[in-house]
Design a protein around this motif. Structure first.
Motif, short mmCIF file in Angstrom:
data_model
loop_
_atom_site.label_atom_id
_atom_site.label_comp_id
_atom_site.label_asym_id
_atom_site.label_seq_id
_atom_site.Cartn_x
_atom_site.Cartn_y
_atom_site.Cartn_z
N ASN A 387 0.83 -1.19 0.00
CA ASN A 387 0.00 0.00 0.00
C ASN A 387 0.87 1.25 0.00
OD1 ASN A 387 -1.44 2.24 1.79
ND2 ASN A 387 -3.03 1.02 0.79
N ARG A 388 0.62 2.15 -0.94
CA ARG A 388 1.48 3.33 -1.11
C ARG A 388 1.46 4.25 0.09
NH1 ARG A 388 0.74 5.32 -7.43
NH2 ARG A 388 1.54 3.40 -8.41
N LYS A 389 0.28 4.45 0.67
CA LYS A 389 0.20 5.34 1.82
C LYS A 389 1.03 4.80 2.98
CE LYS A 389 -4.33 7.41 0.87
NZ LYS A 389 -5.72 7.61 1.38
N ARG A 390 0.92 3.50 3.21
CA ARG A 390 1.69 2.92 4.30
C ARG A 390 3.19 2.94 4.01
NH1 ARG A 390 -1.49 -2.14 7.10
NH2 ARG A 390 -3.50 -1.09 7.38
N LEU A 391 3.54 2.74 2.75
CA LEU A 391 4.96 2.81 2.39
C LEU A 391 5.51 4.20 2.66
CD1 LEU A 391 6.57 1.18 -0.73
CD2 LEU A 391 7.21 3.49 -0.06
N ARG A 392 4.77 5.24 2.22
CA ARG A 392 5.23 6.61 2.47
C ARG A 392 5.29 6.91 3.97
NH1 ARG A 392 1.83 7.90 -2.08
NH2 ARG A 392 0.15 8.48 -0.65
N ALA A 393 4.30 6.42 4.72
CA ALA A 393 4.31 6.65 6.17
C ALA A 393 5.51 5.99 6.82
CB ALA A 393 3.01 6.13 6.78
N LYS A 394 5.88 4.80 6.35
CA LYS A 394 7.04 4.11 6.91
C LYS A 394 8.32 4.87 6.59
CE LYS A 394 9.05 0.75 9.08
NZ LYS A 394 8.84 0.55 10.54
#
Length: 497
Positions: A387-394
């Motif tokens: 998931n892109r949002k989770r990747l960016r958040a990480k």
């Protein structure tokens, strides 16, 4: 162990619970546990001898629960022995955050035998009192904050012991499509089951559902009634009620808890599974057998679940009736996160013929599921991308930590980053996710380079020099997991042995 048969099943609609009956085709996809597998106690313990001792003590409970689904257990507290409490203590994380008691694992261990004996005595004579949980907040990927309750050390010990006792009963009852927080089950097993179901069954519509604030909205009275279907030991029920109503302490201020169960408490995942077992699992199993003419498959991980349907009309009806079912038990589907989408074998073809755009995607357990075709034969399949949002958040989280570690030695930061990156890859390195793996790896390298340049006044950190450092400390991005069908069917063969 004393038990008696239940006479009242009026709280929830009766459904078939006989695991010895022939399995429906949908259950083959959803991995219904065999009775042989259910008899295995797989909870972790500190030593093999302690695990065997606990397993022998609960063997009779497991067998009785497996043989009679209507049995109500009236004497369970004696299984919470000093040995069980001692094992529960060693099962805790040694460096976990402390609760309002401010007692660490190491401090409790210094006088452990006396402490365990005293705790055991208070439990069995009714003098044990649950302490409020310490409430903290952790950031979520969407920018909001999730409330977490940190229990006191002794509450963690007792809760773990009770979880082991109750698992001996409920692991015989829980459905095969339930994967969250259960011994021997994992998120990747749920993801495999979902992919196999979508690819192998006639799934054309997917209900991607999310329960709004599930842990915060569990109704205490309903939960206790549902527990009483199987648990007749009033002492165990009183312990659970104490934990539910102990309250929470936030910055020294105590607040009463009349609804919900604390996220972060050892017993919360089991209580959540029990609640959804009666409110959702048994209901959807019954609904499927009575109302679904086409294929209908279910995969649930804690409060996150996906239902696949062959027919649109059945999907829409199930969604309407599910909302009514949840409302009865104080739950609500999240409007923004619950969607019924066209997804499956014929979705892309049907949408092309109608002139519509490509099939929508849905998220489940950190992955975005996408309709795809195999390169060789053009057959339908489902790909999973981080998931892109989770990747960016990480990446944002890593960048923040790197700034705090800016002046730490290079070797120390490199070793820390290696653990972080390897941990992320261990979960996300699934087939067809190479692009996201590379994006994450490059993102970490870029953040590390920016941090090193910021601390260096001469700016001698070039990409060439950085590439050498990255190759030395960070694991290269590569696929670690097998294809879903391979692992799924391999597990079925192992279970059949």
């Amino acid at each position: 162990m004393h038990a008696k048969r239940k006479s009242d099943e009026s709280i929830v609609p009766a459904t078939s619970t006989n695991n010895d009956a022939p399995e429906a085709s949908a259950e083959l996809i959803e991995e219904r546990d065999s009775t042989k597998r259910n008899a295995v106690q797989s909870a972790r313990s500190r030593t093999q001898s302690r695990r065997k001792h606990r397993s022998r003590g609960l063997h009779g409970v497991r067998e009785a629960a497996r043989k009679d689904r209507s049995l109500k257990f009236t004497a369970l507290l004696h299984h919470v022995s000093e040995d069980c409490l001692r094992e529960a203590f060693f099962n805790l994380k040694k460096r976990a955050a402390v609760g309002i008691d401010n007692v660490t694992w190491q401090e409790y261990e210094q006088n452990m035998e006396v402490n365990i004996a005293d705790l055991h005595g208070r439990i069995h004579r009714g003098a044990y009192r649950a302490k409020p949980s310490k409430r903290i907040y952790v950031p979520k990927a969407d920018g909001r904050k999730r409330p977490i309750g940190i229990a006191s050390l002794e509450d963690k010990i007792v809760q773990q012991a009770v979880v082991w006792v109750l698992n001996a009963i409920y692991e015989q009852d829980f459905r095969g499509f339930s994967y969250g927080f259960r011994p021997g089950r994992s998120q990747h097993q749920a993801l495999d089951a979902l992919t196999v179901a979508i690819c192998d069954r006639q799934v054309n519509w997917v209900l991607d559902a999310d329960i709004k604030g599930f842990f915060d909205n569990i109704n205490h009275d309903w939960l206790m009634k549902l527990l009483e279907h199987r648990i007749g030991d009033k002492r165990i029920l009183r312990l659970i009620r104490k934990w539910l109503t102990a309250g929470a302490s936030e910055e020294g201020e105590w607040s009463k808890t009349t609804v919900g169960t604390s996220q972060g408490a050892v017993i919360s995942p089991l209580l959540a599974n029990v609640y959804l077992h009666y409110v959702f699992d048994r209901w959807v199993e019954n609904w499927r057998s009575q109302h679904a003419d086409g294929d209908a498959v279910v995969v649930r991980y804690a409060d996150d679940f996906v239902i696949g349907f062959q027919h649109q009309g059945e999907a829409e009806r199930c969604l309407r009736e599910l909302e009514q079912r949840f409302a009865r038990f104080g739950l609500e589907l999240h409007e923004e996160k619950t969607r019924l989408i066209e997804f499956g074998k014929s979705a892309d073809i049907d949408r092309q013929q109608r002139g519509d755009s490509r099939p929508e995607t849905f998220n489940f357990l950190g992955f975005t599921h996408v309709v795809a075709r195999t390169r060789s034969q053009g057959r339908f399949t489902a790909h999973r991308y981080s998931n892109r949002k989770r990747l960016r958040a990480k990446l944002q989280e890593i960048g923040s930590q790197l700034r705090k570690r800016m002046h730490r030695p290079l070797k120390e930061t490199g070793q820390w980053l290696r653990r972080v990156v390897q941990g992320w890859q261990n979960y996300h390195a699934v087939p067809f996710n190479s692009r996201q793996l590379n994006r994450f790896s490059k993102g970490v390298s870029r953040l590390w380079l920016m941090t090193l340049r910021r601390r260096s006044q001469r700016g001698r950190w070039t990409w060439e020099r950085m590439a050498h450092v990255v190759s030395k400390y960070l694991p290269p991005p590569k696929i670690l997991h097998p294809y879903p069908h391979q692992r799924f069917h391999a597990r079925l063969k192992v279970r059949a042995v």
